[in-house]
Motif scaffolding. Sequence first.
Motif, PDB file in Angstrom:
ATOM      1  N   ASN A 342      24.606  15.211 -62.062  1.00  0.00           N
ATOM      2  CA  ASN A 342      24.188  14.014 -61.343  1.00  0.00           C
ATOM      3  C   ASN A 342      22.833  13.566 -61.894  1.00  0.00           C
ATOM      4  O   ASN A 342      21.818  14.244 -61.688  1.00  0.00           O
ATOM      5  CB  ASN A 342      24.093  14.323 -59.849  1.00  0.00           C
ATOM      6  CG  ASN A 342      23.634  13.135 -59.026  1.00  0.00           C
ATOM      7  OD1 ASN A 342      23.411  12.032 -59.542  1.00  0.00           O
ATOM      8  ND2 ASN A 342      23.479  13.345 -57.721  1.00  0.00           N
ATOM      9  N   GLU A 343      22.812  12.448 -62.581  1.00  0.00           N
ATOM     10  CA  GLU A 343      21.575  11.977 -63.217  1.00  0.00           C
ATOM     11  C   GLU A 343      20.490  11.637 -62.203  1.00  0.00           C
ATOM     12  O   GLU A 343      19.305  11.624 -62.549  1.00  0.00           O
ATOM     13  CB  GLU A 343      21.870  10.750 -64.085  1.00  0.00           C
ATOM     14  CG  GLU A 343      22.816  11.044 -65.242  1.00  0.00           C
ATOM     15  CD  GLU A 343      23.099   9.811 -66.075  1.00  0.00           C
ATOM     16  OE1 GLU A 343      22.128   9.141 -66.489  1.00  0.00           O
ATOM     17  OE2 GLU A 343      24.285   9.518 -66.323  1.00  0.00           O
ATOM     18  N   ASN A 344      20.863  11.387 -60.957  1.00  0.00           N
ATOM     19  CA  ASN A 344      19.867  11.082 -59.925  1.00  0.00           C
ATOM     20  C   ASN A 344      19.226  12.336 -59.341  1.00  0.00           C
ATOM     21  O   ASN A 344      18.246  12.250 -58.609  1.00  0.00           O
ATOM     22  CB  ASN A 344      20.505  10.263 -58.794  1.00  0.00           C
ATOM     23  CG  ASN A 344      20.999   8.912 -59.268  1.00  0.00           C
ATOM     24  OD1 ASN A 344      20.356   8.264 -60.100  1.00  0.00           O
ATOM     25  ND2 ASN A 344      22.158   8.494 -58.773  1.00  0.00           N
ATOM     26  N   LYS A 345      19.828  13.493 -59.656  1.00  0.00           N
ATOM     27  CA  LYS A 345      19.328  14.760 -59.109  1.00  0.00           C
ATOM     28  C   LYS A 345      18.736  15.664 -60.187  1.00  0.00           C
ATOM     29  O   LYS A 345      17.708  16.300 -59.994  1.00  0.00           O
ATOM     30  CB  LYS A 345      20.479  15.494 -58.414  1.00  0.00           C
ATOM     31  CG  LYS A 345      20.099  16.812 -57.747  1.00  0.00           C
ATOM     32  CD  LYS A 345      19.280  16.597 -56.498  1.00  0.00           C
ATOM     33  CE  LYS A 345      19.072  17.882 -55.728  1.00  0.00           C
ATOM     34  NZ  LYS A 345      18.283  17.671 -54.494  1.00  0.00           N
ATOM     35  N   GLU A 394      19.190  13.434 -52.913  1.00  0.00           N
ATOM     36  CA  GLU A 394      20.620  13.665 -53.033  1.00  0.00           C
ATOM     37  C   GLU A 394      20.933  15.159 -53.007  1.00  0.00           C
ATOM     38  O   GLU A 394      20.166  15.984 -53.503  1.00  0.00           O
ATOM     39  CB  GLU A 394      21.148  13.031 -54.325  1.00  0.00           C
ATOM     40  CG  GLU A 394      20.993  11.510 -54.348  1.00  0.00           C
ATOM     41  CD  GLU A 394      21.855  10.868 -55.413  1.00  0.00           C
ATOM     42  OE1 GLU A 394      22.856  11.481 -55.824  1.00  0.00           O
ATOM     43  OE2 GLU A 394      21.530   9.741 -55.822  1.00  0.00           O
ATOM     44  N   MET A 396      24.039  16.489 -54.156  1.00  0.00           N
ATOM     45  CA  MET A 396      24.960  16.902 -55.204  1.00  0.00           C
ATOM     46  C   MET A 396      24.235  17.091 -56.531  1.00  0.00           C
ATOM     47  O   MET A 396      23.596  16.177 -57.043  1.00  0.00           O
ATOM     48  CB  MET A 396      26.094  15.898 -55.381  1.00  0.00           C
ATOM     49  CG  MET A 396      27.214  16.465 -56.238  1.00  0.00           C
ATOM     50  SD  MET A 396      28.618  15.366 -56.464  1.00  0.00           S
ATOM     51  CE  MET A 396      28.018  14.355 -57.803  1.00  0.00           C
ATOM     52  N   ALA A 398      25.974  18.553 -59.347  1.00  0.00           N
ATOM     53  CA  ALA A 398      26.919  18.353 -60.449  1.00  0.00           C
ATOM     54  C   ALA A 398      28.347  18.488 -59.941  1.00  0.00           C
ATOM     55  O   ALA A 398      28.599  19.008 -58.852  1.00  0.00           O
ATOM     56  CB  ALA A 398      26.663  19.366 -61.554  1.00  0.00           C
ATOM     57  N   THR A 399      29.275  18.044 -60.760  1.00  0.00           N
ATOM     58  CA  THR A 399      30.701  18.295 -60.544  1.00  0.00           C
ATOM     59  C   THR A 399      31.156  19.361 -61.535  1.00  0.00           C
ATOM     60  O   THR A 399      30.859  19.288 -62.729  1.00  0.00           O
ATOM     61  CB  THR A 399      31.519  17.007 -60.757  1.00  0.00           C
ATOM     62  OG1 THR A 399      31.068  16.006 -59.843  1.00  0.00           O
ATOM     63  CG2 THR A 399      32.991  17.266 -60.511  1.00  0.00           C
ATOM     64  N   GLU A 418      32.606  20.575 -56.244  1.00  0.00           N
ATOM     65  CA  GLU A 418      31.288  19.921 -56.201  1.00  0.00           C
ATOM     66  C   GLU A 418      30.193  20.956 -55.975  1.00  0.00           C
ATOM     67  O   GLU A 418      30.322  21.827 -55.117  1.00  0.00           O
ATOM     68  CB  GLU A 418      31.237  18.869 -55.090  1.00  0.00           C
ATOM     69  CG  GLU A 418      31.926  17.568 -55.445  1.00  0.00           C
ATOM     70  CD  GLU A 418      31.574  16.440 -54.486  1.00  0.00           C
ATOM     71  OE1 GLU A 418      30.842  16.688 -53.502  1.00  0.00           O
ATOM     72  OE2 GLU A 418      32.040  15.315 -54.729  1.00  0.00           O
ATOM     73  N   ASN A 420      26.770  21.360 -54.594  1.00  0.00           N
ATOM     74  CA  ASN A 420      25.807  20.639 -53.767  1.00  0.00           C
ATOM     75  C   ASN A 420      25.208  21.557 -52.708  1.00  0.00           C
ATOM     76  O   ASN A 420      25.527  22.740 -52.644  1.00  0.00           O
ATOM     77  CB  ASN A 420      26.462  19.414 -53.109  1.00  0.00           C
ATOM     78  CG  ASN A 420      27.723  19.778 -52.358  1.00  0.00           C
ATOM     79  OD1 ASN A 420      27.812  20.838 -51.758  1.00  0.00           O
ATOM     80  ND2 ASN A 420      28.727  18.903 -52.421  1.00  0.00           N
TER      81      ASN A 420
END
Length: 486
Positions: A342-345, A394, A396, A398-399, A418, A420
């Motif tokens: 997750n680029e936002n995390k 956030e 999460m 990563a997936t 997920e 998270n």
Amino acid sequence: MKHLHRTFYILFTLLIFVGCTANDTSSFVTSDNLGFNDLDPIIQEKYKDHGENPFIETSEAPVSTFSVDADGGSYVNMRRFLNLGQTPPVASVRIEEYINYFTFDYPEPENGNHVSLNSEVSTCPWNTEHHLMRIGMKGKTIPEAQLPNSNYVFLIDVSGSMSSPDKLGVLKSGFKTLTDNLKDDDKIAIVTYAGSAGVLLPSTSGSKKDKIKQAIDMLGAGGSTAGAEGIITAYKIAEENFITDGNNRVILGSDGDFNVGPSSTEELVKLIEDKRETGIYLTVLGVGGGNLNDHGMEQIANKGNGNYEYIDNAKQIQKVFTYELGKLYTVAKDSKIQIIFNENKVSSYRLIGYENRALNDEDFEDDTKDAGEIGSSQTITALYEVVLKDNSIENMFATFDFRYKKPNASESIPLTHEINGAIDNTYSENMKFATAVAGFGLMMKNSEYKGEVSKQMVIDLANTATTFDPHGFRKEFIELVEGWNE
């Protein structure tokens, strides 16, 4: 005199190095960088240094793809060096094999799947500004009574280099132990190779244990090493005795010193790649020291739908052939991992180990691309060191996507999970022990990313993670680290 001896040794080593590196990119390890003393023999062991995965900016490459690695050979080889009072060569250190030597307390697969997925995030003890992200997998446990019948071919190196007790002697003991664990409906053949290959024992019922052991007792070493011819013969016998829906496997035991016929790593890998299409799996057992071809044997196992183990003592024989016999029964083949951050995390990430298991992102969904195998009840673990973005709210990280094939299938099955949740500083023993072993691996590799890791940090972490330790291997690890003279 000592200085003359050392000067001669260095010149000799340089001659070996110059003569060999022209045709092979592997690094050669000699007694000079194992820890030289006057009693050391001149040693030429063959390893390949794959370097270290760097930190990658998530904004530039948010996807990380690699194959599972079910081997444990690098860890046991390290133990051999430490027990000799020496530090293992950096090129021999594959941190993923240190971690995957151990079994973790992961949940069983559900809903008909052959693999379960789990994850966890913690702070990073050797760099407190970073975090660690653990991903875990477990292969389906097949109860012993339900294990499929096995068609084994023991392929045993009996060349002159195998004459010492820590080589052929160890293999004979190991194969006898496996013989004791055979079911009556299992089959076993023994192929030997030195200057040429020969069939010592045709495929024989597992009910005839005395006959099998008598054949093993007849093994003796002498001559050169025609490894390729032995491999061809072993696979031919395995094919002739193939058990549909069974466990068809060649078990190769050697120091890897192939020197007759096709003998380079590249030639042998090509041969094994052709043979894996037969549906026959491969287990490679490394033994001894002095001329151990670790790189070649690990690559043969990787490319042969198999695994690579090193055997250094009687307890390791029990581990491979009794405690973890289920690993010889593949439940998930061509197993691949793809992490989408997750680029936002996550600002940046680094996969710890698995350097020679990297895949192109497009390989993940390509069912023609080879990947690793997972055995019954086997666990696989990987760690990422990650840098989080400041003030990200956030949850999460990563997936976690995973693909595998059932043993006789050609089409892969996708799974997803997920990663998270909040980081609350209460970590599982799985996380603590994996972190301890990875930290020790960073020290053995003299990693540029080792940060503030220390021997005491490793011991303290591992000591809090021994509740799950079925055969005492975690406690043995702690004793090994405690006895290590930095």
